[in-house]
Design a protein around this motif. Sequence first.
Motif, PDB file in Angstrom:
ATOM      1  N   GLN A 116       0.829  -1.205   0.000  1.00  0.00           N
ATOM      2  CA  GLN A 116       0.000   0.000   0.000  1.00  0.00           C
ATOM      3  C   GLN A 116       0.863   1.255   0.000  1.00  0.00           C
ATOM      4  O   GLN A 116       1.926   1.292   0.626  1.00  0.00           O
ATOM      5  N   TYR A 117       0.388   2.280  -0.690  1.00  0.00           N
ATOM      6  CA  TYR A 117       1.055   3.583  -0.687  1.00  0.00           C
ATOM      7  C   TYR A 117       0.702   4.313   0.603  1.00  0.00           C
ATOM      8  O   TYR A 117      -0.457   4.491   0.933  1.00  0.00           O
ATOM      9  N   ARG A 118       1.719   4.730   1.351  1.00  0.00           N
ATOM     10  CA  ARG A 118       1.525   5.426   2.625  1.00  0.00           C
ATOM     11  C   ARG A 118       2.337   6.720   2.600  1.00  0.00           C
ATOM     12  O   ARG A 118       3.528   6.720   2.924  1.00  0.00           O
ATOM     13  N   PRO A 119       1.733   7.816   2.243  1.00  0.00           N
ATOM     14  CA  PRO A 119       2.504   9.067   2.119  1.00  0.00           C
ATOM     15  C   PRO A 119       3.110   9.543   3.436  1.00  0.00           C
ATOM     16  O   PRO A 119       4.084  10.309   3.422  1.00  0.00           O
ATOM     17  N   ASP A 120       2.569   9.095   4.582  1.00  0.00           N
ATOM     18  CA  ASP A 120       3.153   9.505   5.861  1.00  0.00           C
ATOM     19  C   ASP A 120       4.574   8.979   6.042  1.00  0.00           C
ATOM     20  O   ASP A 120       5.399   9.611   6.707  1.00  0.00           O
ATOM     21  N   THR A 121       4.856   7.807   5.481  1.00  0.00           N
ATOM     22  CA  THR A 121       6.176   7.194   5.678  1.00  0.00           C
ATOM     23  C   THR A 121       6.908   6.872   4.383  1.00  0.00           C
ATOM     24  O   THR A 121       8.105   6.573   4.431  1.00  0.00           O
ATOM     25  N   HIS A 122       6.239   6.919   3.253  1.00  0.00           N
ATOM     26  CA  HIS A 122       6.908   6.590   1.995  1.00  0.00           C
ATOM     27  C   HIS A 122       7.691   7.809   1.502  1.00  0.00           C
ATOM     28  O   HIS A 122       7.350   8.447   0.501  1.00  0.00           O
ATOM     29  N   LEU A 123       8.765   8.075   2.261  1.00  0.00           N
ATOM     30  CA  LEU A 123       9.605   9.253   2.037  1.00  0.00           C
ATOM     31  C   LEU A 123      11.063   8.833   1.963  1.00  0.00           C
ATOM     32  O   LEU A 123      11.490   7.896   2.627  1.00  0.00           O
ATOM     33  N   SER A 124      11.805   9.573   1.151  1.00  0.00           N
ATOM     34  CA  SER A 124      13.244   9.363   1.058  1.00  0.00           C
ATOM     35  C   SER A 124      13.957  10.673   1.336  1.00  0.00           C
ATOM     36  O   SER A 124      13.456  11.761   1.020  1.00  0.00           O
ATOM     37  N   PHE A 125      15.159  10.563   1.925  1.00  0.00           N
ATOM     38  CA  PHE A 125      15.986  11.726   2.241  1.00  0.00           C
ATOM     39  C   PHE A 125      17.289  11.589   1.459  1.00  0.00           C
ATOM     40  O   PHE A 125      18.002  10.594   1.601  1.00  0.00           O
ATOM     41  N   VAL A 126      17.612  12.595   0.630  1.00  0.00           N
ATOM     42  CA  VAL A 126      18.744  12.495  -0.283  1.00  0.00           C
ATOM     43  C   VAL A 126      19.600  13.751  -0.162  1.00  0.00           C
ATOM     44  O   VAL A 126      19.099  14.876  -0.265  1.00  0.00           O
ATOM     45  N   GLY A 127      20.916  13.571   0.047  1.00  0.00           N
ATOM     46  CA  GLY A 127      21.829  14.702   0.111  1.00  0.00           C
ATOM     47  C   GLY A 127      22.084  15.290  -1.261  1.00  0.00           C
ATOM     48  O   GLY A 127      22.220  14.560  -2.251  1.00  0.00           O
ATOM     49  N   THR A 128      22.152  16.615  -1.350  1.00  0.00           N
ATOM     50  CA  THR A 128      22.406  17.299  -2.616  1.00  0.00           C
ATOM     51  C   THR A 128      23.695  18.109  -2.520  1.00  0.00           C
ATOM     52  O   THR A 128      24.250  18.308  -1.434  1.00  0.00           O
ATOM     53  N   GLY A 129      24.145  18.623  -3.669  1.00  0.00           N
ATOM     54  CA  GLY A 129      25.312  19.492  -3.689  1.00  0.00           C
ATOM     55  C   GLY A 129      24.994  20.920  -3.342  1.00  0.00           C
ATOM     56  O   GLY A 129      25.888  21.762  -3.301  1.00  0.00           O
ATOM     57  N   GLU A 130      23.709  21.227  -3.095  1.00  0.00           N
ATOM     58  CA  GLU A 130      23.297  22.583  -2.755  1.00  0.00           C
ATOM     59  C   GLU A 130      23.248  22.819  -1.245  1.00  0.00           C
ATOM     60  O   GLU A 130      22.632  23.754  -0.787  1.00  0.00           O
ATOM     61  N   ARG A 131      23.894  21.922  -0.477  1.00  0.00           N
ATOM     62  CA  ARG A 131      23.853  22.002   0.987  1.00  0.00           C
ATOM     63  C   ARG A 131      22.418  21.880   1.496  1.00  0.00           C
ATOM     64  O   ARG A 131      21.953  22.632   2.344  1.00  0.00           O
ATOM     65  N   THR A 132      21.727  20.907   0.945  1.00  0.00           N
ATOM     66  CA  THR A 132      20.370  20.603   1.397  1.00  0.00           C
ATOM     67  C   THR A 132      20.202  19.089   1.454  1.00  0.00           C
ATOM     68  O   THR A 132      20.996  18.330   0.888  1.00  0.00           O
ATOM     69  N   ILE A 133      19.157  18.661   2.133  1.00  0.00           N
ATOM     70  CA  ILE A 133      18.680  17.287   2.082  1.00  0.00           C
ATOM     71  C   ILE A 133      17.279  17.350   1.492  1.00  0.00           C
ATOM     72  O   ILE A 133      16.371  17.944   2.087  1.00  0.00           O
ATOM     73  N   ASP A 134      17.128  16.775   0.300  1.00  0.00           N
ATOM     74  CA  ASP A 134      15.823  16.785  -0.365  1.00  0.00           C
ATOM     75  C   ASP A 134      14.943  15.666   0.187  1.00  0.00           C
ATOM     76  O   ASP A 134      15.420  14.555   0.457  1.00  0.00           O
ATOM     77  N   ILE A 135      13.660  15.959   0.334  1.00  0.00           N
ATOM     78  CA  ILE A 135      12.691  14.988   0.838  1.00  0.00           C
ATOM     79  C   ILE A 135      11.770  14.628  -0.331  1.00  0.00           C
ATOM     80  O   ILE A 135      11.099  15.487  -0.893  1.00  0.00           O
ATOM     81  N   ILE A 136      11.778  13.335  -0.686  1.00  0.00           N
ATOM     82  CA  ILE A 136      11.106  12.880  -1.905  1.00  0.00           C
ATOM     83  C   ILE A 136      10.015  11.892  -1.548  1.00  0.00           C
ATOM     84  O   ILE A 136      10.237  10.945  -0.780  1.00  0.00           O
TER      85      ILE A 136
END
Length: 915
Positions: free
Chosen positions: A788-808
Motif C-alpha cells: 500500500q502507498y503510505r505518504p506519511d512514511t513513503h519518504l526518502s531523504f537524499v543529500g544534494t550538492g546545494e547544501r540541502t537534504i531533499d525529501i522525496i
Amino acid sequence: MRSKTFGLRIPAVGAALALALAACDGPNQFATGGVGSDGAGPRVEIEFPRGDSLSAKPVGDSVLVKVRVRSSIGVDAVRFEGFALRGDPALGTQEAIARFEAKDVVLGSARDTVLTRYLMPTEVIDPEQALIAVIATDADGAVRADTVSLILGGPDVQLLNLVDGQPIQSGLGLNLSAVAQDPQGLLEVIFQLEGALDTTLVRSFGTAVDSIRVDTTVAIPSGLSGGLEVSVRARNTADIVGGDGPVSASVVTGGAGDAVPPTVGIEVSALPKLELSDSISVQVLGNDDAQGSGIIQAGYTVLAISESRGDTLVRTGSRTFAPPRTGTVATEFNVPVFNVDSLSLPDTLIYEVTGYLIDQAGNCSAAVSDEEGQIQCENLGTAITAAGRGGERFSRTHVAGRTVALPSGGLIMDAAVDTARRNLFLSNLTRNRVELFRLDSETFGPAIGVGSEPWGLSFTRDGDSLWVANSGGTNLSVIDLDQEREVESNRFLTPDVVLFDIELKEGETATTYAIWPLPSGANPSFSDRPQFAAVDSFGNVIYSTKTTLVGDVGTARKAFFEDGSERSEVKLFVEHGTTTASENFWAVAHIDSIGSSVIETTVGGVQVFSAALTLYDHVPGFPDQVITGYAQTGNGELPTDAWVDLVQQGSDAYMVEGARWNVPSLGFQDTTYVAGSGDGGWVAIGEGARSPVARVLMYRARPGGSTGLSGYVQVADLLTNPSEQVKGLGVNYDGTLTVVRGLEAAYFISPDLRLQGLTEIPLAVTGAGAALHPLHANFRTLENQSGQYRPDTHLSFVGTGERTIDIIDTFKFLRVGRVAIRDVIVGPLKAILPFPEDNAGFRCATTDVTDQAGNLIGQAVQLYEGGDFNSPIPPNGITEDRCVVAKLFGTTSSGGVVVVDVRKADVLREHPERN
C-alpha cells in the motif's frame, strides 16, 4: 650601464653568503660584492621571523619571511634563501644545504619596500639550526643581506599583542597573548619579562597538545618606568625550545587626568551558513593612550534584523578587567545566533555589530570595522552603539542541523546511532578509533580504540554490539555497547579468499592441468580490506572491501559463523561477475586449494599419461574437517566431476565450465556503499565506480554460507547513462524498496531490481547520501501485490550538492520538502525515529505502521489526513509543523557529522497543496 640581469648574480652571491656567514661574528647584516654610489649599498632588514636564536618551525613547515629593503638609487632584485651550514670551515668541509626553496623577486629600482614571501621546505627532514637569508642587489650591483636564525624541529611560536616601542603604563595589567604549535606536542609555554620588571610566567600542560593559544595578564606595579623586553618560548616533547621576541617596550607612569578615549577596532567572523547552535565571533581589540588610565571594559552590541518579518532583536555582552589593562587588549566574544524562525529554515538575517572599549576614566570609543579608531559611543541604556554610525553589517542564512565536530581531529567515515542508549558512534579513520557522542548531554565520551583505519559501522541483530570494518587490515572489530569498548577476543579475523582458473592442456604425450590462483599479485587484483558493512537477519555481516592505490579492486563478501563452528568463514560474491568463455577452462570459487598430477598407466603394453585433479575444501566453520573431490582424465572424468563429488560432501564450491574469471567484472572500482533493510532481510551493495559501469547488487538474507545474492542491475540500466555512479544507498524496513543516489538523480528500485521511479538531484555531482524513512515498508512490488502507498512514511531523504537534504515522496517521485544544512553530505546518510522528548509538549498525531507481513513495526508522525497525499495536515492541525518526523545523521564536508531534526514543516515545505 647598470645591469638588470638579477638571475645571473644571485647564485654566486648565495654561495658566497653561506661561507661568509660561517665566519661572521657580531651583527647579522653584512655586504658583499661592489659598493653602490651611495657608499653603502642597499639596506636589508628582516622583520619576521624576528632576529633571535629562538625562532623555530616544525620540520616540513613553510616559513613566512617579511623584509624591508631600501636604497637611494633603487633596489633591483631580492633573493630569499633558507639553508643550514654543515661541516667545519677550518677543515674546508663546510657546505650549505638548502632547507627551503629559494625565491627571486625582480623589483626594478624600488627605493623602499616591504616584501612578504612564503618559503617552501625541501625534502630534508632532519632537525637542525638553519639560516633565513634575504639578499638585495641595488641598481649599481652592490649587494647586501640580512639573516636570522631558525630552529628546524622546534615549536612555532608567535607573540600576538605587542609591537616594538609600545608604551605600557605602570599600575595596570599587561595583556600577554601567544600562539604555539608543534606536531610533536607542546609541554609548556613561558613568558619572560626583563628590564623594568623581571618576571617569568609558565603555563604547563598535563598532556602534550598540538597547538594552543595562551592568554594571561601580568600586573605592572605603580611607579615603575624604563625599558621592558618581552619574549615567549615553548618546549616540545623532544625538549626543543622555540620562541618569539624579545619585543622592546617602555613602561611609563600615568598622567594626571585622562580625557583621551581608547583606540578600538573589531574583527567579525561567521560561517557562510549558520546552524542554530553556531556562534558569531566578535573580537574587540585596541589600546588606551600611553598616559591613559587603562582599559576597564570591552563589549559588543549585535542587532539581528529580519527583513521578512520586519523585526529586530538586540544582544549585548561585555567583559570587565581588574586591574585595568594596558597595552593591546584583544577580547573575543562568541555570540549565539538569535532571532531565527526555526520553522522557516532557511531563514536569512542581517546582523549589525558594534564593539567598544571603556577606560577607567569613563572614556568610551566604539568600532564598526577592523580599522582602529575613536568613534564616540552612544549609550542607549540597554546597549552601547557608535554615535551616528551603524555597526558592521553582513547577511547570513540560518539552516537546520547541528554539526558534531571531532574533539581532537580526524576524518569521519561512517555514523551509527544506538537509539536504546542514546549514543552516536563515529568511525575516525585517521585516529584508529570510534568516537562516542552522547546525544542526551551532547558531549563526547571516551573514544573507543579499534583496529586500523576504521570505516563502516553496523549493529549486531541483538543490538548489544557494534561491528567496525577496519579498512587498514583484514578484520572487523566488535564493540560491546554496554561496556563501551572493543571485545578483543571477538575481533573477526577474515580468512584469505582465493579464486582459481583450471586449464586442461592436451599434449602429444601427456594431458596435464594448469592451475591459476587469483589474485596472482599482478594487476588487476582485489582487496581484502573491509569498507562498509551491514548485518542481515541471521547475524551475517555483508561487507564491501576498499580499492587501493596499487590497482586492487573492491569486492563484496559475506562473513559468518556456522552453528557450533570453530572459526569464521568468508564467502566472496562472484555471481554478479562475468567470466570469459575459454575452451578447456573451468572457473572455481569457494574452495581452499587445488592439486594436480600426472598418472602413468600401461594399457595393452602402451604407456599412457592422464591428468588427475583434486579439489580441496573443508566443512564450513571446521577447517580440520578436510573434504576432497577427485577427477582423472584417464577415467573420462573432468573438473566438473570433482566439483560434484566435493559438493556432495557438504562443500559450498562454485564452478563455471568453459570459462575463466574476469577479475575486473567481479570487483568494484570505487567506494562501494552497503545498506541493510530494517528487518535485516535484504542488503543492497552499491558500486561507486563509472568504469566499466556501476552496479547495484541485492542480497537476500540466508543462513550460513548460502550467498543469497538475488541479482544485480547496472546503474546504466536505471537511466541510459553509463557514467552514473552510486553515491548513496538506502533500503527500507522490509526490503521492498531501495533508493540509489547517483550523480544525476535518485533512483528507486524494487527487490527484483526494477526501476520504480527517479527524481533529479540538484548539483548531485558534489554530494552523497540517501536514506528512507525508518518506517518505510510494504511498498507494492510484483512479489508484494498487496503493498500500500503510505505518504506519511513513503519518504526518502537524499543529500544534494546545494547544501540541502531533499525529501522525496517515493510513489509520486516528487520533491515535497527540503532541509537546508550548513555543509554538503559526503558519505552515508542514516535515519531514525525521533526520541519521545523531541516532540514533548507538541501536538503530534501518530499512525500505526506495519510491514509487508502485517506486523506492527512502529508509530509514525501523521502528516496527511486519512493517508491522502492531496490532504496534508494544516500547520496547526492535529500534527503541528514543529513536530519532528525523523532524525538524520550524515557525514559532511566539514569533517563532522550533522544531526538534523526533520520537522513536519520541512517535509511539506514544497508540497503542491502548500504552494
